[in-house]
Design a protein around this motif. Structure first.
Motif, PDB file in Angstrom:
ATOM      1  N   HIS A  74      -5.315  -4.741   5.171  1.00  0.00           N
ATOM      2  CA  HIS A  74      -4.538  -5.954   4.400  1.00  0.00           C
ATOM      3  C   HIS A  74      -4.210  -5.409   2.777  1.00  0.00           C
ATOM      4  N   GLY A  75      -5.349  -4.201   2.850  1.00  0.00           N
ATOM      5  CA  GLY A  75      -5.388  -3.893   1.395  1.00  0.00           C
ATOM      6  C   GLY A  75      -5.742  -5.138   0.349  1.00  0.00           C
ATOM      7  N   GLU A 102       0.719  -1.165  -0.065  1.00  0.00           N
ATOM      8  CA  GLU A 102       0.020   0.077  -0.305  1.00  0.00           C
ATOM      9  C   GLU A 102       0.666   1.517   0.007  1.00  0.00           C
ATOM     10  N   THR A 154       0.958   4.303  -3.065  1.00  0.00           N
ATOM     11  CA  THR A 154       1.361   5.757  -2.631  1.00  0.00           C
ATOM     12  C   THR A 154       2.499   6.717  -3.203  1.00  0.00           C
TER      13      THR A 154
END
Lengths: 452, 299
Positions: free
Chosen positions: A204-205, A75, A79
């Motif tokens: 945990h995306g 994650e 980004t």
């Protein structure tokens, strides 16, 4: 702010020179910046890229490879990459890219198509199977990345824990009910062991969506997030609700980890570094790469894993054809459309994905090798007896609908899963909330059909 | 004000203007720096809040103007309303009540103590403040974690960060931020004339009466200034909560700055995140106005 600062310095200092973006420096010296991800427990990609840098610089005089690591989980990496990619000044020339993000970047024109270079690269035609080549195919049919890894997903189990619960090994569950029965048996007869674990919370995306939810949904009759024939996203139907109900059963019957662990960002480390080696976890729904931590060079060397651990296919809901389900994704090396040195950049991609480096990466990470020559090499499967099983799961595997909207849909799926995990919402309620928000996420009610 | 102006009518005119200029001149460099470095980003986020810009995908390169849609969405967004309530609880709990009261109490108790006591207490309290946010959060994490100090000492098997996340982050923030209030109040209390307090004592005023009628009225402006500063600081607090609970479990401790981060940077909705940032800016400004107003009224 940085841009303003740089701009003001430029205006004051070198006003006459002009400041084009990413122009090759004078004198022929070129630099290629490669962005990649590294974690202390996951150094494999870094090792591979350092090796590739050495090889590349030896044969390409005048070109320097600048390796820029991003510390952190997936994650954090997404980004950081998206932020750097906002401006041509800061965009890396080459980057390690998750296949499900490719289409969003193709739509934004941030990736360079590789077709014209791939045609002249013999390995592409001979070593990469056709299915693997699709990994980073854009909506326009062009190829936007060379695969570094691919993967499949299924169930891992600890033989001792299952034996203690009176379950015969090798264990081959045929339906979801078989999995739940085994978990209940572990809870009853093997106290001290967590019966079943999976990723089901937002922290945990994408791992929660893919390893967790989609492994259930795509095993229900007609279960999918996206209707390929109508080219529309599916609202929550029976399969969706049933998948949430499975998660609900796990947590309401205390068959899963404690809720604080389910919300722990380091849950994956708990599985591989603590619970499995200590015999405190029965069954885990996860990916092919799981044993990489147990290698002699891994984060938690555990040579006994080859005897203690078992692996099996994740069954479909009621055992319906084809009997099992798997999801596949993977990572590619992609090229920025902003780089002025496309030929040199592509050369680096071929170096990074040559046989030696591809082998180095696959053996380290436990991911499945995309190249035929690596897969056929005895050294690749030497100390991992599970490789053959995971590779064969390709027969039943599914790919994510990796369209531009997918990351947002995935976030909504995580929302629904987490609500069910904590018990904030029941399965029907969470499914309805998903259906209600879906149109807003994918661009209108006309892009959604009723779920099956 | 009027009295001064009347008694010195000559102060108006060219020489007065020059004096005003001379007074403002030292502000110049700061103003230039602020315009140079902050005006751009502020104007940009103002603009972005009215578009549908995202971090990646088509809308990242060609965003379109959507008017107040982001703001409309915000007020119908249950998660935003939740984050907003939590922010309010966090600010009132940890700053207005926690840090403020505790800081004042420590400062009051320290009056008239020996030098050694004062420096020890000061040292301990300020150490928590000097510590970087993330380190402080990790300290609290290891204190409150399931196998942490608190549970080991008391023998309780409670998962504090899971069962009481807001209490945990409020406690951690009080612990970390009290030093600031304490320093402000120590300085203010040293300005309270000892004769006044003594005179009140001679007149028979008890401890509480002296505090309520003498000390507090004398330091009221420091109280207001302190409240304003810590409110603004706490309103924007991010690192501590992010490290301690990550906003979870679920969104049980997801204050607006964390929700903003989640939306803008994790899910890529930069425009929506900016809109929330603007709302926070307005709320911060409203708080400041109220406090400033209170200071003025008291004058």
């Amino acid at each position: 702010m940085k841009r303003v600062l740089i701009a003001s310095i430029l205006i004051i200092g070198v006003a006459a020179c002009g400041s084009g973006t990413k122009e090759p420096a004078a004198g022929g010296a070129k630099e290629l910046e490669v962005l990649y991800k590294v974690e202390t427990t996951w150094p494999h990609l870094e090792k591979m890229l350092q090796n590739a840098k050495k090889q590349y610089e030896a044969t390409h005089k005048g070109v320097t490879i600048k390796l820029t690591p991003v510390q952190g989980n997936n994650e954090a990496y997404y980004t950081k990459l998206a932020l750097l990619n906002r401006s041509a000044d800061s965009a890396p020339d080459l980057y390690y890219h998750d296949t499900f993000q490719v289409n969003a970047d193709v739509a934004a024109g941030k990736l360079a198509p590789l077709d014209e270079y791939l045609g002249a690269w013999p390995d592409w035609g001979t070593q990469f199977p056709d299915s693997v080549k699709q990994a980073a195919k854009g909506g326009d049919g062009k190829i936007y990345g060379v695969p570094i890894s691919t993967d499949t997903r299924g169930l891992w189990y600890h033989k001792d824990v299952l034996a203690k619960a009176g379950i015969a090994v090798p264990w081959e569950p045929k339906t979801w009910a078989d999995v739940l029965t085994a978990a209940r048996a572990i809870k009853q007869k093997a106290p001290g062991a967590i019966p079943f674990s999976m990723y089901s919370t937002k922290i945990h995306g994408e791992a929660a969506t893919m390893q967790g939810f989609e492994m259930l949904l795509y095993g229900t009759p007609a279960g999918t997030l996206y209707d390929e024939t109508q080219k529309k996203w599916m609202a929550a139907g029976k399969g969706f609700t049933d998948s949430l109900a499975f998660i609900n059963t796990i947590y309401r019957e205390n068959l899963g980890p404690k809720l604080s662990d389910a919300h722990n960002a380091k849950l994956s480390d708990k599985h591989t570094l603590e619970w499995f080696p200590q015999g405190k976890l029965g069954i885990l729904l996860d990916g092919a790469w799981t044993p990489s931590a147990w290698k002699p060079t891994g984060a938690k060397p555990w040579p006994e894993w080859q005897q203690k651990m078992g692996w099996t296919r994740m069954p479909t809901q009621n055992g319906q054809e084809p009997g099992a389900v798997s999801m596949s994704g993977g990572w590619v090396m992609a090229m920025s459309s902003y780089t002025p040195n496309k030929k040199e950049a592509f050369d680096f991609i071929t170096t990074a994905t040559n046989k030696e480096n591809s082998m180095l990466y696959s053996v380290g990470t436990g991911d499945l090798a995309p190249r035929k020559d690596v897969a056929a090499d005895p050294a690749y499967s030497a100390d991992n007896p599970s490789v053959k099983f995971w590779t064969e799961l390709a027969e039943v595997t599914h790919y994510r609908p990796a369209f531009e909207e997918y990351p947002k849909v995935s976030a909504e799926v995580q929302e629904a899963m987490e609500a069910v995990t904590t018990g904030a919402r029941g399965p029907e309620e969470a499914a309805k909330a998903y259906s209600d928000t879906l149109p807003g996420v994918v661009g209108g009610p006309d892009k959604v059909v009723a779920g099956g | 004000m009027t009295a001064t102006a009347l008694s010195r009518p000559v102060a108006r005119g060219p020489s007065g203007r020059r004096r005003a200029l001379r007074r403002l001149a030292p502000l110049g460099p700061a103003l230039v720096l602020m315009v140079l470095f902050l005006a751009g980003p502020i104007l940009w986020s103002l603009y972005v809040a009215f578009t549908n810009e995202t971090l990646s995908g088509t809308n990242s390169v060609s965003p379109s103007f959507v008017g107040p849609a982001n703001f409309v969405r915000m007020f119908g967004d249950a998660d935003f309303v939740n984050s907003f309530t939590l922010t309010f609880v966090f600010v009132v709990g940890s700053a207005v009540v926690g840090q403020n009261t505790l800081g004042l109490m420590i400062a009051l108790l320290q009056r008239g103590r020996s030098r050694a006591t004062r420096s020890t207490v000061n040292g301990v309290v300020i150490a928590a403040w000097v510590m970087p946010e993330v380190v402080a959060a990790l300290c609290w994490f290891s204190f409150l974690a399931e196998e942490g100090t608190l549970n080991t000492l008391t023998g309780i098997g409670q998962e504090w960060l899971y069962t009481a996340p807001m209490v945990a982050v409020i406690l951690a923030n009080v612990w970390r931020g009290t030093a600031f209030s304490m320093l402000v109040y120590s300085a203010a209390l040293s300005e309270v004339p000892a004769e006044l307090v003594e005179a009140a004592a001679v007149d028979g005023a008890g401890t509480w009466q002296r505090l309520w009628h003498i000390t507090l009225p004398l330091i009221r402006r420091s109280i207001m200034a302190n409240l304003m500063l810590i409110t603004l600081q706490t309103l924007a607090s991010f690192g501590l909560i992010y490290t301690l609970t990550g906003g979870g479990p679920g969104n049980a401790s997801q204050t607006t700055p964390l929700y903003m981060y989640d939306k803008a940077l994790r899910y890529g909705e930069i425009a929506y995140g900016s809109a929330m940032a603007l709302v926070m800016l307005v709320i911060g400004a409203l708080f400041s106005l109220v406090y400033l107003r209170l200071i003025k009224v008291e004058d």
